[in-house]
Design a protein around this motif. Sequence first.
Motif, PDB file in Angstrom:
ATOM      1  N   GLU A 128     -76.200  52.836 -46.018  1.00 45.47           N
ATOM      2  CA  GLU A 128     -74.768  53.119 -46.144  1.00 45.47           C
ATOM      3  C   GLU A 128     -74.502  54.251 -47.128  1.00 45.47           C
ATOM      4  O   GLU A 128     -75.202  54.394 -48.126  1.00 45.47           O
ATOM      5  N   ARG A 129     -73.492  55.010 -46.851  1.00 46.85           N
ATOM      6  CA  ARG A 129     -73.038  56.077 -47.742  1.00 46.85           C
ATOM      7  C   ARG A 129     -72.036  55.465 -48.722  1.00 46.85           C
ATOM      8  O   ARG A 129     -70.931  55.062 -48.324  1.00 46.85           O
ATOM      9  N   GLU A 130     -72.405  55.372 -50.011  1.00 44.76           N
ATOM     10  CA  GLU A 130     -71.596  54.667 -50.990  1.00 44.76           C
ATOM     11  C   GLU A 130     -71.349  55.515 -52.240  1.00 44.76           C
ATOM     12  O   GLU A 130     -72.173  56.355 -52.601  1.00 44.76           O
ATOM     13  N   PHE A 131     -70.206  55.237 -52.879  1.00 44.95           N
ATOM     14  CA  PHE A 131     -69.828  55.954 -54.097  1.00 44.95           C
ATOM     15  C   PHE A 131     -69.384  54.954 -55.162  1.00 44.95           C
ATOM     16  O   PHE A 131     -68.651  53.997 -54.859  1.00 44.95           O
ATOM     17  N   LEU A 132     -69.816  55.192 -56.403  1.00 49.83           N
ATOM     18  CA  LEU A 132     -69.178  54.528 -57.525  1.00 49.83           C
ATOM     19  C   LEU A 132     -67.824  55.188 -57.718  1.00 49.83           C
ATOM     20  O   LEU A 132     -67.706  56.412 -57.591  1.00 49.83           O
ATOM     21  N   ALA A 133     -66.820  54.397 -58.023  1.00 52.05           N
ATOM     22  CA  ALA A 133     -65.481  54.953 -58.219  1.00 52.05           C
ATOM     23  C   ALA A 133     -64.870  54.393 -59.503  1.00 52.05           C
ATOM     24  O   ALA A 133     -64.796  53.177 -59.683  1.00 52.05           O
ATOM     25  N   TRP A 134     -64.470  55.292 -60.392  1.00 50.67           N
ATOM     26  CA  TRP A 134     -63.777  54.930 -61.625  1.00 50.67           C
ATOM     27  C   TRP A 134     -62.297  55.309 -61.445  1.00 50.67           C
ATOM     28  O   TRP A 134     -61.960  56.498 -61.400  1.00 50.67           O
ATOM     29  N   GLU A 140     -66.348  52.817 -51.313  1.00 48.63           N
ATOM     30  CA  GLU A 140     -66.289  52.925 -52.768  1.00 48.63           C
ATOM     31  C   GLU A 140     -66.578  51.590 -53.439  1.00 48.63           C
ATOM     32  O   GLU A 140     -66.024  50.549 -53.069  1.00 48.63           O
ATOM     33  N   LEU A 141     -67.440  51.633 -54.448  1.00 47.03           N
ATOM     34  CA  LEU A 141     -67.691  50.493 -55.314  1.00 47.03           C
ATOM     35  C   LEU A 141     -66.834  50.689 -56.558  1.00 47.03           C
ATOM     36  O   LEU A 141     -67.125  51.561 -57.382  1.00 47.03           O
ATOM     37  N   ARG A 142     -65.758  49.936 -56.690  1.00 49.39           N
ATOM     38  CA  ARG A 142     -64.800  50.129 -57.777  1.00 49.39           C
ATOM     39  C   ARG A 142     -65.374  49.589 -59.091  1.00 49.39           C
ATOM     40  O   ARG A 142     -65.589  48.378 -59.233  1.00 49.39           O
ATOM     41  N   VAL A 143     -65.620  50.475 -60.021  1.00 48.55           N
ATOM     42  CA  VAL A 143     -66.258  50.103 -61.290  1.00 48.55           C
ATOM     43  C   VAL A 143     -65.250  49.403 -62.190  1.00 48.55           C
ATOM     44  O   VAL A 143     -64.169  49.936 -62.478  1.00 48.55           O
ATOM     45  N   ASN A 144     -65.616  48.186 -62.657  1.00 51.58           N
ATOM     46  CA  ASN A 144     -64.743  47.435 -63.554  1.00 51.58           C
ATOM     47  C   ASN A 144     -65.441  47.045 -64.860  1.00 51.58           C
ATOM     48  O   ASN A 144     -64.926  46.266 -65.649  1.00 51.58           O
ATOM     49  N   GLN A 145     -66.652  47.595 -65.056  1.00 50.37           N
ATOM     50  CA  GLN A 145     -67.416  47.363 -66.275  1.00 50.37           C
ATOM     51  C   GLN A 145     -68.457  48.467 -66.387  1.00 50.37           C
ATOM     52  O   GLN A 145     -68.716  49.186 -65.429  1.00 50.37           O
ATOM     53  N   GLU A 146     -69.050  48.605 -67.572  1.00 53.08           N
ATOM     54  CA  GLU A 146     -70.039  49.656 -67.749  1.00 53.08           C
ATOM     55  C   GLU A 146     -71.263  49.386 -66.879  1.00 53.08           C
ATOM     56  O   GLU A 146     -71.781  48.266 -66.842  1.00 53.08           O
ATOM     57  N   ILE A 147     -71.724  50.418 -66.196  1.00 51.42           N
ATOM     58  CA  ILE A 147     -72.896  50.318 -65.331  1.00 51.42           C
ATOM     59  C   ILE A 147     -74.161  50.439 -66.187  1.00 51.42           C
ATOM     60  O   ILE A 147     -74.287  51.355 -67.016  1.00 51.42           O
ATOM     61  N   LYS A 148     -75.115  49.546 -65.977  1.00 54.07           N
ATOM     62  CA  LYS A 148     -76.364  49.557 -66.742  1.00 54.07           C
ATOM     63  C   LYS A 148     -77.340  50.576 -66.154  1.00 54.07           C
ATOM     64  O   LYS A 148     -77.702  50.485 -64.977  1.00 54.07           O
TER      65      LYS A 148
END
Length: 339
Positions: A294-300, A328-336
């Motif tokens: 899948e074509r995916e993006f982190l999104a802030w 889009e993967l909606r970021v709701n915390q800091e990514i490790k």
Amino acid sequence: MHTSWSFPPSFESSIREALKSFDLTLEDSKALAKCVLALSDYFIQKPDGQTPWHESWAQIAYLAYFLPLNATRLNRLVHEADARGFFEGIEHVIDFGAGLATASLTLSEKHHFKFHLVERSQEPQKLIEKYFTQFKAEEWQKTWGKQNLKDPKKTLALFSYSLTELSDIPDWAYNCEALMLVEPSTQQDGRKLLDLRQKLIDKGYQAWAPCTHQLACPLYSQSKHDWCHDRVHFAAPSWFLKMEEQLPMKNRTLTMSYVLMRKTPAPKILAARVVGDRLEEKGKDRQMVCRSPEREFLAWLHKTGLRQEIPRGVLIDLPADLPKVSNELRVNQEIKVLK
């Protein structure tokens, strides 16, 4: 924060010694830059031409400019390969289209393989044997065939900037246990490399790096224009920076496209890889990641106030509960960041 890379320290003394034969030093920035421009102009006029190794200006350009740049790229790549355990069990390396043997020179800094270099021109061999005495090649050959393979199950076929003019790797390479394919990060070369990745997987190879999975590459299958490439931050020495002042090309970051393949199964990687630079858009920032077809993006989303700088090429641990909206993967915390 990104990590900066350079070429192995031993290379500089060898380059200095080689330049003496041309009555030059690394501090002769204008003269060196003139040679680099001459070689650049040559390839602009003859994009499919063979490297003019018989010309002194071409040798100087490779020694002072292209060798440091390519060795820096490869230094980063060897580090990545070591982190994955990619070279385990390998004893022989066949460096096809070796040129100045930059890939083998870099690899030999950390690994004591038996190096077999395939190069039609004799000038690179003379330069290496005379000035890079820390490197010992098992042999130099002008051509290579299946009959030359001594132990394919313990052999790595290495192609560094040598596939551009080929539609496929040579037949003998498909008999080798491991393949290291490094190409310029252009759209044409990058997408050709992704096409070859899938062909190799279909033939039983597994992708060890940079891929985190053995499935279809989303950059290739979900787009007609994208391609996979890494960005390397270059810690250039002062003499290189002074030479670069005379050139229109600047190299604070270097790019490359590559795949590492083996017939041995690749270790499982339960992580995603950042495959794009962070892009600012209206109301949000996005950064492409790869963990599946899948074509995916982190999104802030800007309204959350969250912001994080993640270097391109690193592995990250994605929380299982990240909300997903479309691609889009909606970021709701800091990514490790794993590495």
